[in-house]
Design an enzyme around this catalytic site. Structure first.
Site, PDB file in Angstrom:
ATOM      1  N   SER A 137       4.002 -20.439 -11.315  1.00 22.73           N
ATOM      2  CA  SER A 137       3.582 -21.712 -11.915  1.00 22.73           C
ATOM      3  C   SER A 137       4.199 -22.838 -11.066  1.00 22.73           C
ATOM      4  CB  SER A 137       4.026 -21.768 -13.374  1.00 22.73           C
ATOM      5  OG  SER A 137       3.701 -22.992 -13.970  1.00 22.73           O
ATOM      6  N   TYR A 162      -3.579 -30.454 -11.239  1.00 20.37           N
ATOM      7  CA  TYR A 162      -2.641 -29.364 -10.948  1.00 20.37           C
ATOM      8  C   TYR A 162      -1.823 -28.943 -12.172  1.00 20.37           C
ATOM      9  CZ  TYR A 162       1.140 -27.048  -8.265  1.00 20.37           C
ATOM     10  OH  TYR A 162       2.055 -26.152  -7.756  1.00 20.37           O
ATOM     11  N   LYS A 186      -1.154 -25.160 -14.115  1.00 19.04           N
ATOM     12  CA  LYS A 186       0.146 -24.482 -14.152  1.00 19.04           C
ATOM     13  C   LYS A 186       0.648 -24.319 -15.588  1.00 19.04           C
ATOM     14  CE  LYS A 186       0.512 -23.828  -9.727  1.00 19.04           C
ATOM     15  NZ  LYS A 186       0.488 -22.469  -9.168  1.00 19.04           N
TER      16      LYS A 186
HETATM   17  N1  LIG Z   1       5.180 -25.832  -2.293  1.00 18.13           N
HETATM   18  C1  LIG Z   1       5.574 -26.360  -3.435  1.00 18.13           C
HETATM   19  O1  LIG Z   1       6.217 -27.423  -3.475  1.00 18.13           O
HETATM   20  C2  LIG Z   1       5.291 -25.640  -4.729  1.00 18.13           C
HETATM   21  C3  LIG Z   1       6.008 -26.038  -5.867  1.00 18.13           C
HETATM   22  C4  LIG Z   1       5.751 -25.395  -7.072  1.00 18.13           C
HETATM   23  C5  LIG Z   1       4.818 -24.386  -7.132  1.00 18.13           C
HETATM   24  N2  LIG Z   1       4.131 -24.025  -6.000  1.00 18.13           N
HETATM   25  C6  LIG Z   1       3.155 -22.952  -6.134  1.00 18.13           C
HETATM   26  O2  LIG Z   1       3.540 -21.845  -5.345  1.00 18.13           O
HETATM   27  C7  LIG Z   1       2.384 -21.134  -4.905  1.00 18.13           C
HETATM   28  C8  LIG Z   1       2.443 -20.990  -3.403  1.00 18.13           C
HETATM   29  O3  LIG Z   1       2.385 -22.277  -2.817  1.00 18.13           O
HETATM   30  P1  LIG Z   1       2.855 -22.570  -1.336  1.00 18.13           P
HETATM   31  O4  LIG Z   1       3.481 -23.896  -1.359  1.00 18.13           O
HETATM   32  O5  LIG Z   1       3.541 -21.399  -0.810  1.00 18.13           O
HETATM   33  O6  LIG Z   1       1.407 -22.767  -0.660  1.00 18.13           O
HETATM   34  P2  LIG Z   1       0.823 -22.405   0.774  1.00 18.13           P
HETATM   35  O7  LIG Z   1       1.889 -22.268   1.789  1.00 18.13           O
HETATM   36  O8  LIG Z   1      -0.275 -23.382   1.005  1.00 18.13           O
HETATM   37  O9  LIG Z   1       0.192 -20.952   0.512  1.00 18.13           O
HETATM   38  C9  LIG Z   1      -0.890 -20.807  -0.347  1.00 18.13           C
HETATM   39  C10 LIG Z   1      -1.436 -19.410  -0.172  1.00 18.13           C
HETATM   40  O10 LIG Z   1      -2.503 -19.236  -1.092  1.00 18.13           O
HETATM   41  C11 LIG Z   1      -3.671 -18.803  -0.383  1.00 18.13           C
HETATM   42  N3  LIG Z   1      -4.829 -19.322  -1.074  1.00 18.13           N
HETATM   43  C12 LIG Z   1      -5.120 -20.608  -1.404  1.00 18.13           C
HETATM   44  N4  LIG Z   1      -6.314 -20.673  -2.003  1.00 18.13           N
HETATM   45  C13 LIG Z   1      -6.765 -19.394  -2.083  1.00 18.13           C
HETATM   46  C14 LIG Z   1      -7.960 -18.812  -2.583  1.00 18.13           C
HETATM   47  N5  LIG Z   1      -8.932 -19.545  -3.143  1.00 18.13           N
HETATM   48  N6  LIG Z   1      -8.108 -17.469  -2.484  1.00 18.13           N
HETATM   49  C15 LIG Z   1      -7.149 -16.694  -1.911  1.00 18.13           C
HETATM   50  N7  LIG Z   1      -6.001 -17.196  -1.427  1.00 18.13           N
HETATM   51  C16 LIG Z   1      -5.836 -18.529  -1.495  1.00 18.13           C
HETATM   52  C17 LIG Z   1      -3.489 -19.368   1.029  1.00 18.13           C
HETATM   53  O11 LIG Z   1      -4.240 -18.674   2.013  1.00 18.13           O
HETATM   54  P3  LIG Z   1      -5.721 -19.176   2.453  1.00 18.13           P
HETATM   55  O12 LIG Z   1      -5.669 -20.667   2.514  1.00 18.13           O
HETATM   56  O13 LIG Z   1      -5.971 -18.524   3.759  1.00 18.13           O
HETATM   57  O14 LIG Z   1      -6.630 -18.670   1.392  1.00 18.13           O
HETATM   58  C18 LIG Z   1      -1.994 -19.138   1.218  1.00 18.13           C
HETATM   59  O15 LIG Z   1      -1.745 -17.803   1.562  1.00 18.13           O
HETATM   60  C19 LIG Z   1       1.183 -21.937  -5.380  1.00 18.13           C
HETATM   61  O16 LIG Z   1       0.679 -21.375  -6.559  1.00 18.13           O
HETATM   62  C20 LIG Z   1       1.769 -23.300  -5.645  1.00 18.13           C
HETATM   63  O17 LIG Z   1       1.035 -24.037  -6.587  1.00 18.13           O
HETATM   64  C21 LIG Z   1       4.358 -24.621  -4.805  1.00 18.13           C
END
Ligand SMILES: NC(=O)c1ccc[n+]([C@@H]2O[C@H](COP(=O)([O-])OP(=O)(O)OC[C@H]3O[C@@H](n4cnc5c(N)ncnc54)[C@H](OP(=O)(O)O)[C@@H]3O)[C@@H](O)[C@H]2O)c1
Length: 276
Positions: free
Chosen positions: A144, A158, A162
């Site tokens: 989340s 968003y 979540k």
């Molecule tokens: N970064 C932050 O600050 C943060 C904070 C709180 C929560 N989160 C959560 O943590 C999780 C990971 O985020 P992250 O920051 O690590 O993001 P990220 O580096 O952009 O990675 C996102 C991953 O999800 C895949 N993805 C996105 N859309 C997709 C789809 N429709 N089908 C299949 N794969 C998909 C992407 O690959 P492709 O694009 O190749 O599909 C990539 O592997 C997310 O749920 C995000 O909301 C992130």
């Protein structure tokens, strides 16, 4: 939990938090399946995950699929199971964020965010649960966000996606517990990943001022907290003091209420009112 020879499926395992968690689990002896859309990202991540393995016999499988498409998710999970075996752990990390002012955001952004962040996780969960139930073991970790604990200015597409994951985890927790399956939900703070970089392009200034009040974490540090939480079978995994406080206090009665509900469920099951 000992991760040696365990099969871990990670949606969004080709980047950011998902990839860092995959690397850490590979270093602890797990076989890894990663799901994402972009083949090039999957291949690059595979090389990094393989380099982190503790033993050369560990498998790393990449599957290209869009998690917003139920059939693609079901096929991807089946491919992972056919290649490595039944999953011991599912982590749903695939997600997107597109902040902005509510009135300026087209409805498609809301629909796409819910389709990927919420339904993408639900489809993967639905696909692995029958196998986990049959084996009476397994652990599912839904990623989340801090925005799933408290609504944040500028995150109108968003935050609800979540919050929805939190509702799913909280309502499913007691049901699958009786089949030996654990659910965890992670509330990461801002983490230095490609998603955060992308978000910053459309983030309103007010949102930046709010989110700047907390430090940005590395994906590796968040991954360590996730593994620690899985080992302890924590329901809510809240990296850092601020998230922990928010996790406890957003609803101080939740843990007591969960305990009370569990007593009712256990009593009902004892009376033979269900299929268990
Ligand atoms: N970064 C932050 O600050 C943060 C904070 C709180 C929560 N989160 C959560 O943590 C999780 C990971 O985020 P992250 O920051 O690590 O993001 P990220 O580096 O952009 O990675 C996102 C991953 O999800 C895949 N993805 C996105 N859309 C997709 C789809 N429709 N089908 C299949 N794969 C998909 C992407 O690959 P492709 O694009 O190749 O599909 C990539 O592997 C997310 O749920 C995000 O909301 C992130």
């Amino acid at each position: 939990m000992d991760f040696k020879q365990q099969h871990v499926i990670i949606t969004g395992g080709s980047s950011g938090i998902g990839k860092a968690t995959a690397q850490l689990l590979a270093s602890k002896g797990a076989h890894i399946s990663i799901i994402g859309r972009t083949q090039a990202k999957l291949e690059a991540a595979k090389t990094e995950i393989e380099a982190a393995r503790s033993h050369l016999n560990q498998r790393v499988v990449t599957i290209s699929a869009n998690v917003a498409d139920r059939v693609q998710v079901e096929q991807a999970i089946n491919t992972a199971m056919n290649q490595i075996g039944p999953p011991d752990l599912l982590i749903t990390s695939a997600g997107i964020a597109h902040p902005g002012y509510f009135q300026e955001l087209p409805i498609e952004v809301f629909e796409r965010t819910m389709a990927i962040n919420y339904f993408g996780s639900l489809y993967a969960l639905k696909s692995v649960l029958p196998v986990m139930e049959q084996r009476r073991q397994g652990h599912v970790v839904l990623i989340s966000s801090g925005s799933g604990l408290i609504g944040i200015y500028g995150y109108t597409p968003y935050s609800p996606s979540k919050f929805a994951l939190r509702g799913l985890a909280e309502s499913l927790r007691g049901e699958v517990k009786l089949s030996g399956i654990h659910i965890s939900i992670v509330y990461p703070p801002d983490t230095d990943t490609p998603q955060l970089e992308e978000e910053n392009k459309t983030k309103p200034i007010e949102t930046k001022m709010i989110t700047n009040t907390a430090k940005t974490w590395s994906a590796e540090d968040v991954a360590r907290e996730i593994i620690w939480g899985i080992r302890r079978k924590s329901f809510a995994i809240t990296p850092g003091a601020k998230m922990m406080l928010l996790g406890w206090l957003h609803s101080p009665l939740a843990s007591g209420i969960n305990w009370y509900f569990d007593q009712i469920v256990a009593k009902t099951r004892c009376q033979g009112a269900t299929r268990w």
